[in-house]
Design a protein around this motif. Structure first.
Motif, PDB file in Angstrom:
ATOM      1  N   ALA A 152      46.409  13.026 -26.813  1.00 50.52           N
ATOM      2  CA  ALA A 152      45.742  13.032 -25.704  1.00 50.52           C
ATOM      3  C   ALA A 152      45.719  14.671 -25.664  1.00 50.52           C
ATOM      4  O   ALA A 152      44.516  14.904 -25.649  1.00 50.52           O
ATOM      5  CB  ALA A 152      46.197  12.133 -24.402  1.00 50.52           C
ATOM      6  N   LEU A 170      43.296  15.969 -27.970  1.00 49.63           N
ATOM      7  CA  LEU A 170      42.175  15.302 -28.181  1.00 49.63           C
ATOM      8  C   LEU A 170      41.267  16.410 -26.628  1.00 49.63           C
ATOM      9  O   LEU A 170      40.421  16.636 -27.075  1.00 49.63           O
ATOM     10  CB  LEU A 170      42.271  14.076 -27.517  1.00 49.63           C
ATOM     11  CG  LEU A 170      42.570  12.940 -28.365  1.00 49.63           C
ATOM     12  CD1 LEU A 170      42.292  11.392 -27.550  1.00 49.63           C
ATOM     13  CD2 LEU A 170      41.010  12.740 -29.584  1.00 49.63           C
ATOM     14  N   MET A 171      42.264  17.035 -26.318  1.00 44.77           N
ATOM     15  CA  MET A 171      42.016  17.527 -25.063  1.00 44.77           C
ATOM     16  C   MET A 171      41.221  18.796 -25.502  1.00 44.77           C
ATOM     17  O   MET A 171      40.473  19.905 -25.293  1.00 44.77           O
ATOM     18  CB  MET A 171      42.850  18.244 -23.911  1.00 44.77           C
ATOM     19  CG  MET A 171      42.513  17.112 -23.444  1.00 44.77           C
ATOM     20  SD  MET A 171      44.297  17.459 -21.788  1.00 44.77           S
ATOM     21  CE  MET A 171      44.578  15.918 -20.657  1.00 44.77           C
ATOM     22  N   ASP A 200      38.529  18.871 -27.246  1.00 41.40           N
ATOM     23  CA  ASP A 200      36.962  17.913 -26.604  1.00 41.40           C
ATOM     24  C   ASP A 200      35.646  19.086 -27.250  1.00 41.40           C
ATOM     25  O   ASP A 200      35.755  20.129 -26.857  1.00 41.40           O
ATOM     26  CB  ASP A 200      37.967  18.344 -25.345  1.00 41.40           C
ATOM     27  CG  ASP A 200      36.792  17.359 -24.624  1.00 41.40           C
ATOM     28  OD1 ASP A 200      36.804  16.195 -23.721  1.00 41.40           O
ATOM     29  OD2 ASP A 200      35.387  17.883 -24.303  1.00 41.40           O
TER      30      ASP A 200
END
Lengths: 85, 557
Positions: B71, B74-75, B78
């Protein structure tokens, strides 16, 4: 473009793991994918930060818009992720 | 020389690597030289490299840590964030400043979204620090990458810091904060690495300085003379040799049996327990099954996790502690009814289960099923039991599930004082000395400055242990210790002298405790216990006990 309006059935809403899966699935689409909480302005469903920032919780209504080829299949997958536990 | 508290025996010697936390904030209005394309490329590639690094760390860590790190990856890449960074660099901001400001926009958004996203704010801050550090060419926060073994020095270590730690590369831990029962101490013992905590000044030691760390005495020496390194290492080797010699079931030199059991947090700790000769499991912490997930694990998943441990000890005792949630281990599906200003004194352990009895019932049902076709002797016990009503309630819940002879942990001082009454209601006691010490001395386990009170050698704590052990013996019930006190070889002998029937500890502590018992008679253990109870303070108690256990001198404890 195809649109779908669903109530989120997943217990954690669009947070944590579902948010990551949702974004990863949206990122595979060539065209634009957006998600909005209720009638608020839509955000890019390819941005994990924007999706988390919506703070979508269990039971919230979301509106998903998908462009590109075969948007219905993508919508099916996104709705499934939003409802999975 | 620096002095802290030795919390995990052994000697480590090597160069210091520091856990860095702070990455400087790029100054406001910082501009780049004018080449927008180059600066943009720099920013975007730092973000992409950070994402890849996080993904790679996730692959190595596996499990839940991998989800968190994915996660974060993904940041880091982004697309909305990247667009914002490009725009800011286009307007003249330096890459570092652009990243910092763009992240701040999302940070604010997450902060305002409320409690639920607070943990994600920390994740985002970590991503920001990693990208900014990469752009500045400074050490990436967290435990730095190193290909050679090092002594890890930190203010304190959190579980998130150590998820990816390669134990092969760590020679020792030294922290400025933390007590004998802090995360650092427990982790170090579970890995069998030397550790010193509550060591003032250690974070000022320069990176690369060679440190000699004695996890037994708490001494930390920067740039030691070679002769000292030799001497300290020789003593550690003597201890290791004595430990290696001790095999077989736990017993005193005159044959009084004291089964030595292991504390584990999940099936993956079984190999260490078996290697170190554990005769069973004295504390199976089941929280790992429940943490970091939105719901209760289903029946089959629970049964499988319990069976995995039972299968490892055919004929042996396996004591499973039911879910100990609350305080420092909050669970998403078991929210406390209101914010708790002092969670250690709040709704935790059995108190939480009495609020959510269905969760306990489902766990007991899974344990009952795992128990049905096993050769191991499965027992259950409840954490954080306070009074007779608690004890009777848990015994009834266990009996309903078909598990007889349920036990309770003695952690709350009044439970020790009233052990006489509780002994009639349950099958056994297990004393959790970490929490018992914390509550008896009113000293938070995580506060380094209070380490003097977090010491199970405090004669007052020993009085409580004696009360529980005596009451259990009178009622014909076993009374074990499953706290960190059992891992101290001298204190282990004292506990036996106080009437404790089993000792359960982190697996790596087993050999030295076994060796200390094997070098002492039961009568010596009792004399040591009496001397410790009569002492005026913790240090004198320890010294007095040591004097009465002459056989342990050869262990260089």
């Amino acid at each position: 473009m195809a649109e779908r309006r669903v109530k989120v059935g997943g217990k954690v809403g669009l947070h944590a793991r579902p948010a990551a899966l949702f974004v990863q699935t949206a990122a595979e689409v060539e065209g634009e994918v957006t998600v909005a909480k209720g009638d608020s302005p839509p955000v890019s469903a390819k941005s994990v930060l924007a999706v988390m920032g919506l703070d979508v919780r269990h039971g919230d209504e979301i509106v998903i818009n998908v462009g590109g080829d075969d948007p219905e299949a993508v919508l099916d997958r996104l709705v499934e992720i939003a409802n999975a536990d | 020389m620096l002095i802290g508290i030795g919390v995990s025996a052994g000697v480590g010697y090597g160069p210091v690597v520091r856990l860095t936390r702070s990455v400087p904030e790029p100054s406001e209005g910082e501009q780049h030289g004018g080449d927008i394309d180059t600066e943009t490329r720099r920013a975007v590639s730092a973000m992409e490299e950070t994402a890849r690094d996080l993904t790679a760390r996730g692959e190595r860590a596996g499990g839940h840590a991998q989800e968190v790190l994915n996660a974060q990856a993904l940041m880091a890449r982004d697309p909305a964030l990247t667009d914002d960074v490009r725009r800011r660099v286009g307007e003249g901001a330096s890459a570092t400043r652009a990243v910092f400001e763009a992240m701040d926009v999302y940070r604010e958004m997450l902060v305002n979204a409320g409690d639920y996203l607070a943990a994600r704010v920390a994740d985002l801050d970590d991503v920001r620090d990693r990208v900014v550090a990469r752009l500045l060419g400074v050490t990436v926060p967290g435990i730095p990458e190193s290909s050679t073994p090092f002594v890890l020095v930190a203010n304190d270590l959190a579980p998130a810091d150590t998820a990816l730690l390669d134990p092969e590369l760590v020679l020792a831990f030294v922290t400025e904060e933390g007590g004998p029962t802090s995360h650092t101490a427990i982790l170090a013992r579970s890995l069998g690495l030397p550790a010193v905590v509550a060591c003032p000044g250690c974070t000022e030691v320069r990176e690369g300085t060679r440190l000699l760390v004695d996890g037994m005495t708490g001494e930390v020496v920067p740039d030691p003379a070679p002769a000292l390194v030799e001497e300290v290492e020789a003593k550690a080797a003597a201890r290791a040799a004595a430990a290696a010699e001790s095999t077989g079931p736990g017993r005193t030199s005159d044959g009084h049996e004291v089964p030595l059991l292991a504390n584990i947090g999940g099936p993956k700790e079984l190999p260490a327990a078996l290697e170190n000769g554990a005769e069973g499991i004295g504390l199976y912490r089941t929280e790992f099954l429940f943490l970091d997930r939105p719901d209760v694990p289903d029946h089959e998943e629970q049964v499988a996790a319990y069976r995995a441990v039972l299968d490892a000890f055919p004929g042996g005792k396996v004591i499973v502690r039911t879910l100990d949630a609350g305080a420092d281990k909050p669970l998403a599906f078991l929210p406390p009814p209101a914010p708790e200003p002092n969670p250690a004194l709040g709704e935790r352990g059995l108190r939480m289960m009495r609020r959510f009895p269905d969760t306990l019932a489902s766990q007991l049902a899974a344990l009952a099923e795992a128990r049905r076709d096993t050769k191991a002797d499965l027992r259950v016990m409840a954490p954080m039991v306070t009074d007779l009503d608690d004890a009777e309630w848990f015994a009834a819940a266990s009996a309903d599930a078909g598990i007889p002879d349920a036990g309770i942990m003695i952690e709350v001082p009044v439970a020790a004082l009233r052990a006489r009454h509780l002994a009639g209601a349950v099958g056994f006691f297990s004393i959790g000395t970490n929490d018992l010490t914390q509550y008896a001395c009113a000293a938070d386990r995580e506060i380094g400055g209070l380490s003097r009170f977090q010491d199970s050698w405090q004669p007052g704590v020993l009085e409580l242990v004696a009360a529980a052990a005596t009451a259990a013996a009178e009622a014909g019930r076993p009374c074990g210790v499953c706290g960190e006190a059992a891992a101290d070889p001298i204190l282990g002998c004292v506990l036996v002298g106080l009437g404790i029937t089993t000792l359960s500890m982190g697996a790596t502590a087993l050999p030295l405790v076994r060796a200390a018992l094997a070098r002492s008679t039961l009568a010596q253990c009792r004399e040591a216990a009496e001397a410790a109870l009569a002492a005026r303070n913790a240090a004198e108690a320890k010294q007095a006990a040591r004097n009465r256990l002459p056989g342990t001198a050869a262990l260089e404890l």
